[in-house]
Design a protein around this motif. Structure first.
Motif, mmCIF file in Angstrom:
data_model
loop_
_atom_site.group_PDB
_atom_site.id
_atom_site.type_symbol
_atom_site.label_atom_id
_atom_site.label_comp_id
_atom_site.label_asym_id
_atom_site.label_seq_id
_atom_site.Cartn_x
_atom_site.Cartn_y
_atom_site.Cartn_z
ATOM 1 N N GLU A 1 39.098 40.854 40.403
ATOM 2 C CA GLU A 1 39.235 39.489 40.932
ATOM 3 C C GLU A 1 40.639 39.254 41.466
ATOM 4 O OE1 GLU A 1 37.972 36.325 38.481
ATOM 5 O OE2 GLU A 1 35.887 36.987 38.375
ATOM 6 N N SER A 2 41.617 39.770 40.761
ATOM 7 C CA SER A 2 43.008 39.614 41.201
ATOM 8 C C SER A 2 43.246 40.329 42.531
ATOM 9 C CB SER A 2 43.945 40.167 40.130
ATOM 10 O OG SER A 2 45.282 40.154 40.575
ATOM 11 N N GLU A 3 42.735 41.574 42.646
ATOM 12 C CA GLU A 3 42.918 42.354 43.873
ATOM 13 C C GLU A 3 42.101 41.771 45.030
ATOM 14 O OE1 GLU A 3 44.694 45.163 44.597
ATOM 15 O OE2 GLU A 3 45.681 45.222 42.642
ATOM 16 N N ALA A 4 40.907 41.253 44.706
ATOM 17 C CA ALA A 4 40.005 40.760 45.753
ATOM 18 C C ALA A 4 40.635 39.636 46.563
ATOM 19 C CB ALA A 4 38.694 40.292 45.130
ATOM 20 N N ASN A 5 41.497 38.844 45.940
ATOM 21 C CA ASN A 5 42.151 37.734 46.652
ATOM 22 C C ASN A 5 42.917 38.210 47.893
ATOM 23 O OD1 ASN A 5 41.569 35.215 45.359
ATOM 24 N ND2 ASN A 5 42.685 35.967 43.566
ATOM 25 N N GLN A 6 43.379 39.462 47.867
ATOM 26 C CA GLN A 6 44.157 39.985 48.992
ATOM 27 C C GLN A 6 43.279 40.317 50.204
ATOM 28 O OE1 GLN A 6 46.918 43.191 47.901
ATOM 29 N NE2 GLN A 6 46.486 42.746 45.742
ATOM 30 N N TYR A 7 41.985 40.581 49.950
ATOM 31 C CA TYR A 7 41.131 41.104 51.021
ATOM 32 C C TYR A 7 40.036 40.133 51.469
ATOM 33 C CZ TYR A 7 43.303 45.300 49.127
ATOM 34 O OH TYR A 7 44.214 46.216 48.677
ATOM 35 N N ILE A 8 39.810 39.090 50.700
ATOM 36 C CA ILE A 8 38.711 38.166 51.015
ATOM 37 C C ILE A 8 39.291 36.866 51.565
ATOM 38 C CG2 ILE A 8 36.756 36.888 50.066
ATOM 39 C CD1 ILE A 8 36.628 39.081 47.888
ATOM 40 N N SER B 1 37.857 31.422 49.299
ATOM 41 C CA SER B 1 38.082 31.192 47.875
ATOM 42 C C SER B 1 37.053 31.987 47.078
ATOM 43 C CB SER B 1 37.945 29.698 47.573
ATOM 44 O OG SER B 1 37.781 29.482 46.194
ATOM 45 N N LEU B 2 37.474 32.535 45.928
ATOM 46 C CA LEU B 2 36.543 33.313 45.112
ATOM 47 C C LEU B 2 35.372 32.473 44.614
ATOM 48 C CD1 LEU B 2 38.765 35.724 42.950
ATOM 49 C CD2 LEU B 2 37.457 36.210 45.018
ATOM 50 N N GLU B 3 35.550 31.147 44.564
ATOM 51 C CA GLU B 3 34.439 30.270 44.160
ATOM 52 C C GLU B 3 33.329 30.252 45.214
ATOM 53 O OE1 GLU B 3 37.728 29.063 43.894
ATOM 54 O OE2 GLU B 3 37.687 29.648 41.771
#
Length: 345
Positions: A98-105, A108-110
């Protein structure tokens, strides 16, 4: 669990089982044609009509399973391989992903459905593992779940089209000389409007590309040549009920054109990678079994080409019509890969 592939022109269903020796068994398969415009670029535009078509498909197939694996087009999913420290627990991996995904997506993760898979030890960084993450907007996933529910099914798996087709192709690669080890395999999936190319080697994807070219263009050529409506042309194309000059005037030039498109797509691959040839070409999709296409591609590219039969080497169950399957088998590659997920959960 059944595999259900919903494309621009049809819905395909596959149900697989195992025999006493652990070998694959094709229990059921069926196709239901969809009208043009019901599904566009992977989006369900006519929800009720597609859901009803799937209900008919499930009923006709005779399956009793309500669990289903579906897929999204690659364009609807962001995938990325990342490196993480080895030895993490599942919960620790989730936090790191989840922490890494913020860089590529770019959302918002929600707003996304996120999943990951540990590929294995990293070949570049000792002590690390390679992790594949996949994310899609929640509404895209919910569309597929809702479609399953509307058809009376329960969506257990939402995969990616290209991942499912690769899973089914792995069996076929292992049937090549030397079990396909280190062989560059080009997989062309010829849809109604788009042809996708994946170049694979030892379960690794080296290259992917889509082209706006597909079997629907043959239908339009038939319309222009003979004055049929689009619906008439599609029916006659599938039944073979066409004028005597069809093969010479329409089919053969189209096959040549399609082979040229395949050659051009491979040339892009050669120009942008260190590779200059492939070892084998697989053709999949409804138009793949077009008479003379595999031979023409072989001649133009200078590499052996064959039409995919994802059920090659499988036992065929009594509910499957073998004569019809021999004509339609290449259409079922993605649905077969989705059905295989039953044994990989």
């Amino acid at each position: 669990m059944i595999g259900l592939d919903v494309s621009a022109s049809s819905a395909k269903l596959v149900e697989l089982g195992r025999n006493a020796e652990g070998g694959w068994v094709l229990e059921r398969c069926a196709i239901e044609l969809l009208d043009r415009g019901w599904v566009t670029d992977g989006n369900i535009e006519k929800f009720d009509e597609v859901a009803e078509a799937i209900r008919r498909l499930v009923k006709r197939s005779g399956t009793r399973s309500k669990n289903v694996a579906l897929a999204l087009p690659p364009s609807a999913v962001i995938t990325k391989k990342i490196m993480l420290p080895g030895g993490l627990s599942e919960a620790e991996l989730e936090i790191q992903v989840e922490s890494e995904a913020n860089q590529y997506i770019p959302f918002s993760l929600e707003e996304v459905s996120l999943d990951f898979y540990v590929v294995g030890p990293s070949t570049r960084s000792e002590g690390d593992v390679e992790v594949l993450i996949a994310a899609s907007r929640k509404e895209k996933v919910q569309d597929r779940q809702g479609l399953a529910e509307a058809a009376g099914l329960n969506a257990l798996v939402v995969d990616i089209d290209s991942f499912a087709s690769r899973l089914a192709t792995e069996r076929l690669v292992e049937m090549l000389p030397n079990k396909g080890v280190d062989t560059l395999v080009a997989l062309f999936e010829i849809g109604a409007f788009t042809t996708s190319l994946q170049v694979l080697r030892n379960d690794e994807v080296l290259y992917e590309r889509d082209q706006a070219f597909g079997g629907a263009q043959l239908t339009q050529l038939i319309v222009r040549q003979y004055g049929f409506s689009s619906e008439e042309a599609e029916v006659k194309k599938r039944s073979g009920d066409l004028p005597e000059d069809y093969e010479v005037s329409v089919l053969r030039p189209f096959v040549e054109s399609m082979a040229q498109e395949a050659t051009r797509a491979l040339q892009f691959f050669f120009n942008t990678t260190p590779h200059s040839k492939v070892g084998h070409i697989f053709l999949a999709g409804g138009a793949a079994a077009m008479p003379g296409l595999a031979e023409t591609v072989t001649k133009q590219v200078g590499c052996r080409c064959s039409v995919v039969n994802p059920f090659e080497g499988m036992d065929i169950g009594p509910a499957v019509r073998a004569n019809k399957l021999s004509i339609e088998a290449s259409s079922y590659l993605t649905a077969c890969g989705l059905a295989m997920r039953r044994f990989l959960l």
